[in-house]
Design a protein around this motif. Structure first.
Motif, short mmCIF file in Angstrom:
data_model
loop_
_atom_site.label_atom_id
_atom_site.label_comp_id
_atom_site.label_asym_id
_atom_site.label_seq_id
_atom_site.Cartn_x
_atom_site.Cartn_y
_atom_site.Cartn_z
N ILE A 113 -7.43 22.48 -14.99
CA ILE A 113 -6.73 21.66 -13.99
C ILE A 113 -7.75 20.76 -13.32
O ILE A 113 -8.77 21.24 -12.81
N LYS A 114 -7.50 19.45 -13.32
CA LYS A 114 -8.45 18.53 -12.69
C LYS A 114 -8.57 18.84 -11.20
O LYS A 114 -7.57 19.05 -10.52
N ALA A 115 -9.81 18.83 -10.72
CA ALA A 115 -10.07 19.19 -9.32
C ALA A 115 -9.21 18.39 -8.35
O ALA A 115 -8.71 18.92 -7.37
N ALA A 116 -9.00 17.10 -8.66
CA ALA A 116 -8.25 16.24 -7.73
C ALA A 116 -6.75 16.44 -7.84
O ALA A 116 -5.99 15.97 -7.00
N MET A 150 -3.57 12.68 -1.62
CA MET A 150 -2.95 11.43 -2.09
C MET A 150 -2.26 11.63 -3.44
O MET A 150 -1.14 11.15 -3.64
N LEU A 151 -2.92 12.33 -4.35
CA LEU A 151 -2.35 12.48 -5.70
C LEU A 151 -1.10 13.37 -5.70
O LEU A 151 -0.25 13.25 -6.58
N LEU A 172 -10.11 0.61 3.60
CA LEU A 172 -10.78 1.63 2.81
C LEU A 172 -9.79 2.67 2.30
O LEU A 172 -9.81 3.05 1.13
N SER A 173 -8.91 3.14 3.18
CA SER A 173 -7.95 4.17 2.76
C SER A 173 -6.94 3.62 1.78
O SER A 173 -6.59 4.28 0.80
N ASP A 174 -6.48 2.40 2.02
CA ASP A 174 -5.53 1.82 1.07
C ASP A 174 -6.22 1.52 -0.27
O ASP A 174 -5.62 1.63 -1.33
N GLY A 175 -7.53 1.18 -0.17
CA GLY A 175 -8.30 0.96 -1.39
C GLY A 175 -8.38 2.22 -2.24
O GLY A 175 -8.25 2.18 -3.46
N LEU A 176 -8.57 3.36 -1.59
CA LEU A 176 -8.62 4.63 -2.32
C LEU A 176 -7.27 4.91 -2.98
O LEU A 176 -7.21 5.34 -4.13
N ARG A 177 -6.19 4.63 -2.26
CA ARG A 177 -4.84 4.81 -2.83
C ARG A 177 -4.70 4.02 -4.13
O ARG A 177 -4.27 4.56 -5.16
N ILE A 178 -5.11 2.76 -4.08
CA ILE A 178 -4.95 1.89 -5.25
C ILE A 178 -5.87 2.36 -6.40
O ILE A 178 -5.46 2.39 -7.55
N LEU A 180 -6.88 5.44 -6.96
CA LEU A 180 -6.33 6.67 -7.55
C LEU A 180 -5.11 6.36 -8.43
O LEU A 180 -4.91 6.98 -9.48
N GLU A 181 -4.31 5.41 -7.98
CA GLU A 181 -3.14 5.00 -8.80
C GLU A 181 -3.58 4.58 -10.19
O GLU A 181 -2.98 4.95 -11.19
N LYS A 182 -4.65 3.80 -10.23
CA LYS A 182 -5.14 3.29 -11.52
C LYS A 182 -5.76 4.42 -12.34
O LYS A 182 -5.45 4.61 -13.51
N GLU A 183 -6.65 5.17 -11.67
CA GLU A 183 -7.42 6.19 -12.38
C GLU A 183 -6.52 7.29 -12.95
O GLU A 183 -6.77 7.80 -14.04
N TYR A 184 -5.48 7.64 -12.21
CA TYR A 184 -4.62 8.75 -12.64
C TYR A 184 -3.26 8.27 -13.16
O TYR A 184 -2.36 9.07 -13.38
N ASP A 185 -3.12 6.96 -13.32
CA ASP A 185 -1.90 6.37 -13.84
C ASP A 185 -0.65 6.93 -13.15
O ASP A 185 0.22 7.54 -13.78
N THR A 186 -0.60 6.75 -11.84
CA THR A 186 0.50 7.30 -11.05
C THR A 186 0.89 6.29 -9.97
O THR A 186 0.26 5.25 -9.84
N GLU A 187 1.97 6.61 -9.24
CA GLU A 187 2.36 5.73 -8.13
C GLU A 187 2.27 6.48 -6.82
O GLU A 187 2.81 7.58 -6.69
N ILE A 188 1.56 5.89 -5.87
CA ILE A 188 1.47 6.45 -4.52
C ILE A 188 1.85 5.31 -3.58
O ILE A 188 1.12 4.33 -3.46
N ASN A 189 3.00 5.44 -2.93
CA ASN A 189 3.48 4.33 -2.11
C ASN A 189 2.85 4.34 -0.71
O ASN A 189 2.80 5.39 -0.07
#
Ligand SMILES: Nc1ncnc2c1ncn2[C@@H]1O[C@H](COP(=O)(O)OP(=O)(O)OP(=O)(O)O)[C@@H](O)[C@H]1O
Ligand SMILES: [Mg+2]
Length: 283
Positions: A113-116, A150-151, A172-178, A180-189
């Motif tokens: 299981i990925k740590a994140a 976030m994930l 910075l926080s919104d940047g992390l959201r974006i 993670l969306e890319k890295e984990y191929d998911t949607e976080i609104n």
């Protein structure tokens, strides 16, 4: 299936815990089944929801860290505790929370299981039992627990104390959201940005005017930073500063349990209605 919302911003003292605990209380009082998850070593959310402080050794060694350590062996349900708020349960933070990053690495090695993505996986076990899961996060920009929160989330709320650094913290926080969306191929609104501790000072008036009225970036250079990209994301029902919030830590209870009519509490009730509208629009 529970809708999961994280309260996130890297900046300390922005109103994350106050927002998480009061919103959870308002949701529960509205008849929703709510699970709160405290991922912060400070365990302030645990204190507000349960009345127990970090050093009081409550919860029989069953906190978030212990849940990660026993993952796969014992059901997540065994790590959920009742709170002082009827209708709301909690996964607590305890004095072992600082050991979590290391434990997540170990879990990744032994289970794959990925740590994140631990919380995402773990909370899926109890998603049918709740309408909403609210996660409070530590004041850290990009640590493994913020990533987990976030994930695991459908939505995030970014609370902001309106001061000189608030635009940077938001980006910075919104940047992390974006990221993670890319890295984990998911949607976080990004459900919304919530001004907290608002009082009538020149600076807050400046930001609020900017956000709600004057979005002309030519006239005002800061408009480009805050109002243009985030103006629509600001909640109209922002949170005023009020003594009831400080008093609530004396009573070790969410302020909404003490006095629903106090200004910040009424604000959180109004915010909940706005959140429901936004989530409906988002569907
Ligand atoms: N609306 C409010 N009115 C008055 N005081 C407030 C309000 N909201 C928060 N505070 C106070 O501001 C401080 C920081 O709030 P809070 O603990 O919610 O922030 P936080 O982002 O969770 O902090 P940390 O990053 O340390 O976890 C607390 O002392 C709290 O009592
Ligand atoms: Mg906090």
């Amino acid at each position: 299936m529970a809708v999961c919302i994280s309260i996130v911003v890297g900046k300390g003292g922005a109103g994350k815990t106050t927002t998480c605990t009061n919103l959870a209380t308002v949701m529960a009082q509205d008849g929703c089944r709510v699970l709160v998850v405290d991922t912060d070593t400070q365990a302030n959310t645990t204190m507000f929801m349960t009345g127990y402080k970090l050093n009081e050794k409550a919860f029989g060694g069953k906190g978030l860290f212990d849940m990660i350590r026993a993952y796969g062996l014992i059901d997540v349900k065994n790590y959920i505790h009742p709170t002082q708020v009827e209708g709301a349960d909690i996964i607590v933070s305890n004095d072992a929370t600082p050991l979590i990053p290391q434990q997540l690495e170990t879990l990744e090695k032994v289970s794959g299981i990925k740590a994140a993505e631990f919380l995402l996986n773990a909370l899926a076990q109890v998603a049918e039992d709740y309408d909403y899961i609210l996660i409070d996060t530590p004041p850290a920009q990009n640590d493994i627990l913020v990533q987990n929160a976030m994930l695991a989330s459908d939505h995030i709320i970014i609370p902001l104390k309106l001061d000189e650094q608030c635009v940077d913290a938001l980006k910075l926080s919104d940047g992390l959201r974006i990221q993670l969306e890319k890295e984990y191929d998911t949607e976080i609104n990004l459900l919304g940005v919530l001004p907290t501790m608002v009082e009538k000072t020149a600076l807050t008036s400046y930001y609020l005017d900017l956000a709600f009225a004057n979005t002309d970036s030519e006239e005002n250079p800061a408009a480009e930073d805050l109002a243009v990209p985030y103006g629509e994301k600001l909640f109209k029902n922002y949170i005023h500063k009020g003594n009831v919030i400080n008093e609530s830590s004396l009573y070790k209870k969410p302020a909404v349990l003490l006095n629903r009519r106090a200004k910040p509490c009424a604000d959180y009730i109004a915010l909940w209605n706005e959140i429901k509208e936004r989530m409906a629009e988002n569907e």
